[in-house]
Enzyme design. Structure first.
Site, PDB file in Angstrom:
ATOM      1  N   SER A 194      91.833  -2.339 -41.748  1.00 22.98           N
ATOM      2  CA  SER A 194      92.997  -3.214 -41.885  1.00 22.98           C
ATOM      3  C   SER A 194      93.064  -3.783 -43.304  1.00 22.98           C
ATOM      4  O   SER A 194      93.145  -3.027 -44.269  1.00 22.98           O
ATOM      5  CB  SER A 194      92.933  -4.313 -40.823  1.00 22.98           C
ATOM      6  OG  SER A 194      94.130  -5.039 -40.768  1.00 22.98           O
TER       7      SER A 194
ATOM      8  N   ASP B 111      98.754   1.403 -32.608  1.00 20.42           N
ATOM      9  CA  ASP B 111      98.649   0.192 -33.432  1.00 20.42           C
ATOM     10  C   ASP B 111      99.946  -0.597 -33.359  1.00 20.42           C
ATOM     11  O   ASP B 111     101.009  -0.112 -33.752  1.00 20.42           O
ATOM     12  CB  ASP B 111      98.346   0.580 -34.879  1.00 20.42           C
ATOM     13  CG  ASP B 111      97.895  -0.598 -35.735  1.00 20.42           C
ATOM     14  OD1 ASP B 111      98.342  -1.724 -35.470  1.00 20.42           O
ATOM     15  OD2 ASP B 111      97.094  -0.385 -36.659  1.00 20.42           O
TER      16      ASP B 111
ATOM     17  N   HIS C 164      95.513  -1.782 -32.827  1.00 17.68           N
ATOM     18  CA  HIS C 164      95.019  -2.283 -34.106  1.00 17.68           C
ATOM     19  C   HIS C 164      93.577  -2.763 -34.031  1.00 17.68           C
ATOM     20  O   HIS C 164      92.804  -2.569 -34.960  1.00 17.68           O
ATOM     21  CB  HIS C 164      95.913  -3.413 -34.628  1.00 17.68           C
ATOM     22  CG  HIS C 164      95.609  -3.772 -36.050  1.00 17.68           C
ATOM     23  ND1 HIS C 164      95.960  -2.963 -37.108  1.00 17.68           N
ATOM     24  CD2 HIS C 164      94.941  -4.825 -36.595  1.00 17.68           C
ATOM     25  CE1 HIS C 164      95.534  -3.496 -38.239  1.00 17.68           C
ATOM     26  NE2 HIS C 164      94.909  -4.632 -37.954  1.00 17.68           N
TER      27      HIS C 164
END
Length: 293
Positions: free
Chosen positions: A166, A241, A271
């Site tokens: 991320s 995600d 995610h």
């Protein structure tokens, strides 16, 4: 393996809810609180899990000084079976919430299953690190961590792999691009990262898309990615995600100019739980075996 990671997987990416709370002018003035919610989940600045809590006896708790006067916390985790350890050091950068201690279950797998020495880096303002997070500051932290690995006699002969999830993916791309040509970084692993902060805002908060000119934290990975040409790159994309559109990862994949680029998908990965999905660590293991070690 996966069950040990469920607590970690519940760590949310907070950008969407934060944007809702700070819409309008607050996006400019409170941007660092939005992008770097270092106090979430509650207690994240003080309640930092330690390696011993995960049975990691071959680990060091580090406090590393940065050139601009801050001190970043980090955990160096070595394989329990040193005789079988790969000559690989993974430098890991996490997402925008929680702390490095929350990711120690990942380090345990990277060290004891994949047999790679692993440095879990804590950004400034997170966990036990001093300071306040900014794009410039996190870039300094990343370079400091890399230089620390380079400086240790017991790690100098290892091949370095940079690994980012991320926000950590953006940190990793920036770091690797700025260290192009040094020769000691042998691989880059990216999971569920984004093109840029400005590109993220319309995705997580469509009504705030007109506020993107107010961004002063950029993380322009789409500009940095094409500069990476001299090492293998692994992209791991969770196709479910709900925070970073998988299209961001696909576009970064297309922008990558490295000779060896590996794309792996997790059909059910969202995610935060992609790391717990079947195949995740097998992808990393195969990538290191084929292209690094």
């Amino acid at each position: 393996m996966a069950s040990s990671l469920w607590a970690y997987a519940r760590l949310p990416f907070y950008l969407g809810s934060s944007l809702a709370a700070f819409a309008g002018g607050g996006l400019y003035y409170y941007q660092n609180e939005i992008i770097y919610p270092r106090n979430l989940p509650p207690g994240a600045r003080t309640e930092v899990p330690r390696p011993s809590q995960f049975g990691l006896d071959n680990a060091e708790e580090l406090m590393i000084p940065t050139p601009d006067g801050e001190t970043i916390s980090a955990f160096l985790v070595r394989p329990d079976n040193s005789a079988k350890a790969r000559p690989v050091t993974i430098v890991s950068f996490h997402g925008n919430a929680g702390n490095a201690g929350h990711r120690l279950p990942i380090a345990r797998i990277l060290a004891n299953d994949l047999l790679c020495t692993t440095l879990m880096v804590e950004y400034r303002g997170y966990g036990l690190s001093t300071g306040n997070p900014t794009e410039k500051g996190l870039a300094i932290d990343a370079q400091t961590a890399l230089d620390y690995v380079r400086s240790r006699d017991d790690l100098k002969s290892n091949k370095i792999v940079i690994y980012g999830q991320s926000l950590g993916g953006a940190v990793s791309i920036d770091l690797v691009a700025k260290n192009k040509g040094t020769g000691d970084i042998k691989g880059l692993i990216l999971e569920n990262t984004f093109l840029s902060i400005a590109m993220m805002i319309p995705s997580v908060m469509p009504v705030a898309r007109y506020l993107t000119p107010l961004c002063h934290e950029y993380w322009r990975s789409e500009d940095m990615m094409p500069q990476i040409t001299d090492m293998p790159v692994l992209f791991i994309s969770g196709l479910q995600d709900e925070i970073v559109p998988p299209a961001h990862m696909k576009q970064l994949f297309r922008l990558c100019k490295s000779k060896t680029v590996v794309w792996k998908e997790l059909p059910n990965g969202d995610h935060n739980n992609s790391v717990t999905e079947p195949g995740y660590f097998e992808f990393i293991d195969s990538f290191i075996s084929a292209h690094v070690a």
